[in-house]
Write an enzyme that holds these catalytic residues in place. Sequence first.
Site, PDB file in Angstrom:
ATOM      1  N   GLN A 132       0.719   5.619  12.078  1.00  0.00           N
ATOM      2  CA  GLN A 132       0.844   6.207  10.753  1.00  0.00           C
ATOM      3  C   GLN A 132       2.293   6.572  10.456  1.00  0.00           C
ATOM      4  O   GLN A 132       2.995   7.113  11.300  1.00  0.00           O
ATOM      5  CB  GLN A 132      -0.022   7.468  10.651  1.00  0.00           C
ATOM      6  CG  GLN A 132      -1.502   7.187  10.600  1.00  0.00           C
ATOM      7  CD  GLN A 132      -2.154   7.205  11.967  1.00  0.00           C
ATOM      8  OE1 GLN A 132      -1.462   7.169  12.973  1.00  0.00           O
ATOM      9  NE2 GLN A 132      -3.467   7.253  12.011  1.00  0.00           N
ATOM     10  N   GLY A 133       2.738   6.288   9.241  1.00  0.00           N
ATOM     11  CA  GLY A 133       4.111   6.582   8.855  1.00  0.00           C
ATOM     12  C   GLY A 133       5.059   5.425   9.060  1.00  0.00           C
ATOM     13  O   GLY A 133       6.180   5.436   8.551  1.00  0.00           O
ATOM     14  N   ASP A 134       4.615   4.403   9.821  1.00  0.00           N
ATOM     15  CA  ASP A 134       5.458   3.232  10.073  1.00  0.00           C
ATOM     16  C   ASP A 134       5.221   2.122   9.057  1.00  0.00           C
ATOM     17  O   ASP A 134       5.948   1.122   9.054  1.00  0.00           O
ATOM     18  CB  ASP A 134       5.194   2.672  11.470  1.00  0.00           C
ATOM     19  CG  ASP A 134       5.651   3.598  12.584  1.00  0.00           C
ATOM     20  OD1 ASP A 134       6.707   4.242  12.411  1.00  0.00           O
ATOM     21  OD2 ASP A 134       4.964   3.690  13.615  1.00  0.00           O
ATOM     22  N   SER A 135       4.208   2.248   8.208  1.00  0.00           N
ATOM     23  CA  SER A 135       3.860   1.189   7.261  1.00  0.00           C
ATOM     24  C   SER A 135       5.074   0.703   6.484  1.00  0.00           C
ATOM     25  O   SER A 135       5.920   1.488   6.046  1.00  0.00           O
ATOM     26  CB  SER A 135       2.803   1.687   6.273  1.00  0.00           C
ATOM     27  OG  SER A 135       1.532   1.709   6.847  1.00  0.00           O
TER      28      SER A 135
ATOM     29  N   ASP B   3      -0.168  -7.759   1.716  1.00  0.00           N
ATOM     30  CA  ASP B   3       0.358  -6.392   1.639  1.00  0.00           C
ATOM     31  C   ASP B   3       1.893  -6.376   1.629  1.00  0.00           C
ATOM     32  O   ASP B   3       2.539  -6.096   2.641  1.00  0.00           O
ATOM     33  CB  ASP B   3      -0.186  -5.606   2.840  1.00  0.00           C
ATOM     34  CG  ASP B   3       0.061  -4.105   2.741  1.00  0.00           C
ATOM     35  OD1 ASP B   3       0.478  -3.626   1.666  1.00  0.00           O
ATOM     36  OD2 ASP B   3      -0.169  -3.419   3.753  1.00  0.00           O
TER      37      ASP B   3
ATOM     38  N   HIS C 119       0.815  -1.214   0.000  1.00  0.00           N
ATOM     39  CA  HIS C 119       0.000   0.000   0.000  1.00  0.00           C
ATOM     40  C   HIS C 119       0.847   1.263   0.000  1.00  0.00           C
ATOM     41  O   HIS C 119       0.359   2.338  -0.349  1.00  0.00           O
ATOM     42  CB  HIS C 119      -1.013  -0.015   1.149  1.00  0.00           C
ATOM     43  CG  HIS C 119      -0.475   0.245   2.513  1.00  0.00           C
ATOM     44  ND1 HIS C 119      -0.462  -0.706   3.522  1.00  0.00           N
ATOM     45  CD2 HIS C 119       0.030   1.367   3.075  1.00  0.00           C
ATOM     46  CE1 HIS C 119       0.018  -0.180   4.628  1.00  0.00           C
ATOM     47  NE2 HIS C 119       0.333   1.073   4.387  1.00  0.00           N
TER      48      HIS C 119
END
Length: 272
Positions: A229-232, A135, A82
Site C-alpha cells: 500500500q502506498g507504492d501504487s 491501470d 486508480h
Amino acid sequence: MRGSLTRALTGALGLIAAAAGQLATAAPVAADSVVVGGRQAQITDAPWVVALSSRDRFGGTRAGQFCGGVLVAPTKVLTAAHCLGREVLGGEPWEVRDFVVIAGRAALRGQGGQEVRISDTWVNPDYDPTTNSGDLAVLTLVSALPQSYVIGVARTGDAAYTPGTEADVYGWGDTTGSGTYASALRTARVQVLPDGACERAYPGGFGVPYRGDTMLCAGDPRGGKDACQGDSGGPLVAKGLLVGLVSWGSGCGQAENPGVYTRVSAVLPESF
C-alpha cells in the site's frame, strides 16, 4: 496504494487515517524495511522516481505522499489510473488545490529536489476500475524537470519482459503490510514472473482475474519482497527500462500472491 485486490482505496483510506493520527500525535513514521523486504534507495540512482503529493488531503508528516510515479519525459509522469480516482483524491484531480509531484528527493520531508504542480491529467480510456485492467494515467507538469531524470520505456517484445529477469520496484509505501509507512525512498529486487504464476494466484472466481495482455506479474518466488500500500503507480524497472507500474495484488510479500503491475508497453499509447 497497492492492497488487497486494488491497493488503491484501502491504501488511500489508511493514509488519510494515518495522516490524521500523525498530525494529532506528531509521531514519526518507521521507515526501515519498505517496499516490503527492501532497502533504502538513493535518489541519485533513480532520479525518475517521483512521489504524488497532496498535503491538504494526506497531511504533512510524509509531505502528503499517497502514490508513486515515474518520469518518462521532462513534463510527463506515468502513474496508476486508480491513484486519480475520486475515492483516493476525494474529488477530481483538478479539484485538489495542492496536487504536486515531488522529484529529486528521497526523504519526503528532506531538503532538495523540486515540487512541481500538475497542469493536466490523462487517464487511459480503457482503464477498468473493476478489474484494474489498463491501470495507467499520465500527468503533465507545469514546468520541465531535467532530461537526466527521465527513464526509457521498454516496448513490446523487449527482453526486459522475459520471465526470470531481475527487476527493481521503488516506493514510499507500507513497509510491513500492516500500515507502517516509510518517509524515505526504498527499493526491492524482484523478478519478472511467467503470466501463469499470476493466473494461478488470481484466476477470477469471486476475485479479480489476472490479464496478461495488460498486466505484468512480478515478485520473489520465495516471498518476502513486494510492493505494498502506498507504492501504487511506482515503477518496476528491468534492464534499465520501465516495464511496469505498481497496480494491485493480494497481501504484500506473499510467495503465493505475486504483485501485479500495469504492463506499460501494452497500455501506453504508441503516439506517446
